[in-house]
Design a protein around this motif. Structure first.
Motif, PDB file in Angstrom:
ATOM      1  N   ASP A   1       0.799  -1.224   0.000  1.00 16.93           N
ATOM      2  CA  ASP A   1       0.000   0.000   0.000  1.00 16.93           C
ATOM      3  C   ASP A   1       0.835   1.279   0.000  1.00 16.93           C
ATOM      4  O   ASP A   1       0.273   2.374   0.001  1.00 16.93           O
ATOM      5  CB  ASP A   1      -0.928   0.017   1.225  1.00 16.93           C
ATOM      6  CG  ASP A   1      -2.024  -1.032   1.123  1.00 16.93           C
ATOM      7  OD1 ASP A   1      -2.353  -1.411  -0.010  1.00 16.93           O
ATOM      8  OD2 ASP A   1      -2.520  -1.466   2.163  1.00 16.93           O
TER       9      ASP A   1
ATOM     10  N   VAL B   1       2.399   4.331  -1.267  1.00 21.52           N
ATOM     11  CA  VAL B   1       2.139   5.088  -2.493  1.00 21.52           C
ATOM     12  C   VAL B   1       3.423   5.417  -3.244  1.00 21.52           C
ATOM     13  O   VAL B   1       3.393   5.685  -4.454  1.00 21.52           O
ATOM     14  CB  VAL B   1       1.373   6.389  -2.164  1.00 21.52           C
ATOM     15  CG1 VAL B   1      -0.008   6.069  -1.623  1.00 21.52           C
ATOM     16  CG2 VAL B   1       2.150   7.255  -1.167  1.00 21.52           C
ATOM     17  N   ASN B   2       4.552   5.412  -2.554  1.00 22.83           N
ATOM     18  CA  ASN B   2       5.830   5.740  -3.196  1.00 22.83           C
ATOM     19  C   ASN B   2       6.650   4.496  -3.527  1.00 22.83           C
ATOM     20  O   ASN B   2       7.847   4.615  -3.845  1.00 22.83           O
ATOM     21  CB  ASN B   2       6.650   6.652  -2.275  1.00 22.83           C
ATOM     22  CG  ASN B   2       5.947   7.977  -2.002  1.00 22.83           C
ATOM     23  OD1 ASN B   2       5.365   8.573  -2.906  1.00 22.83           O
ATOM     24  ND2 ASN B   2       6.013   8.439  -0.766  1.00 22.83           N
TER      25      ASN B   2
END
Length: 342
Positions: free
Chosen positions: A109, A111-112
């Motif tokens: 999960d 995001v980066n």
């Protein structure tokens, strides 16, 4: 018979209906004190409600975290790197993939996640181009990140001030310790055909393999003073003598149909690139074993006065066919001439 009539008497409680002690105390309290007392009680009730709510919330959060961390969604992410080329040793492919991994634990999960892995992949000197970095799940729902990239292949070994460095065909320096140096034939299993594999260290070759043999790289000689020092791995060696000319000649030599198993020991001499040492000497020359071949310049146009590259290569192929598939230790040629035989 006449009924007796009696008097009905109502029993009364001997206890008096006096108010309770709390009621008498409350009635004796002034209005201001009553208001203050009610405010204190109300605050105590609100504080108790907040404490109960916080305790319940912490318990729910703990159970939620335990539940989510045990699911497949937050399991550690595996890395999958695009299929390694046939020239690349398995050990080098492992080292490249390991360099892509993040230092800390990575979750699906994040995001980066893909951007961070792409940045690490682009920083690896063996990666020419990162095509894509994608998140996905396998058939069992386990998360992984697939990195699709194009790799740099060692093209030549460069000599500069008595040291040797490896570069690709663009002149980008590679990590010297990771270059494949040996090749061997691995026997097939379960009816499969034998295959040729490359290895970094000789000790990596399985005992059952045939070989190993040293991988022969074309050696390019630069000028120790006029050519710049080598850059760090992953960066371009900025000298025209290397990328624009000597590596081009090295690529042409690899296209020659040399008899297999006969080492040529090619050495490209780029020290006199552009006639910087002497106008009387060829700009480019190469050695095959003890044989010297004067290549000269690359023509700048189709109708340049120098002999064309196509004519030079035809002369070399004819020379090889005359000497039973060999170029090393044969009579040298001056390829700058229309009739190159000296």
């Amino acid at each position: 018979m006449p009924r007796k009539t009696g008097r009905t008497r109502k029993r009364t409680s001997r206890k008096s209906s006096r108010p309770s002690f709390v009621r008498r105390w409350w009635d004796g309290v002034s209005l201001e004190r009553k208001v203050g007392t009610l405010q204190v009680v109300l605050r105590i009730i609100v504080l108790c409600a907040v404490v109960i709510a916080v305790g319940w919330g912490m318990q729910w959060l703990e159970s939620h975290v335990r539940a989510t961390t045990n699911t497949m969604r937050n399991t550690p992410v595996r890395l999958q790197v695009s299929t390694r080329p046939s020239w690349m040793p398995a050990e080098l492919a492992y080292r490249i993939a390991k360099s892509f991994a993040l230092e800390g634990p990575a979750t699906y999960d994040d995001v980066n996640l893909t951007q961070s892995i792409a940045a690490r992949a682009e920083a690896n000197p063996w990666v020419r181009k990162v095509r894509s970095v994608r998140k996905a799940r396998d058939a069992d729902g386990r998360p992984f990140v697939r990195v699709d990239c194009e790799f740099r292949k060692p093209a030549a070994m460069v000599a500069w001030r008595n040291r040797y460095y490896f570069v690709d065909d663009d002149g980008v320096r590679l990590s010297d310790k990771d270059v494949p140096r040996f090749t061997a034939i691995i026997p097939g299993r379960n009816g499969k055909r034998p295959r040729q594999e490359a290895f970094i260290e000789k000790t990596d070759v399985p005992p059952s393999a045939t070989g190993p043999w040293s991988i022969e790289y074309i050696l390019v000689e630069l000028d120790n003073e006029m050519d710049p020092a080598p850059p760090p791995p992953g960066q371009l060696w900025k000298t025209k003598a290397l990328a624009g000319f000597s590596l081009r000649l090295a690529g042409l030599l690899k296209t020659l149909d040399i008899r297999k198993g006969v080492p040529q020991n090619f050495r490209v001499d780029a020290r006199n690139y552009a006639g910087r040492r002497s106008i009387a000497l060829p700009h480019l020359a190469f050695w095959a074993g003890n044989s010297h071949f004067k290549f000269g310049r690359f023509p700048q146009g189709r109708y340049h006065y120098n002999v064309s590259v196509e004519q030079k290569m035809r002369a070399l192929r004819t020379h090889i066919s005359r000497h039973n598939g060999r170029l090393a230790d044969t009579p040298g040629l001056d390829l700058q001439l229309d009739y190159p035989y000296e």
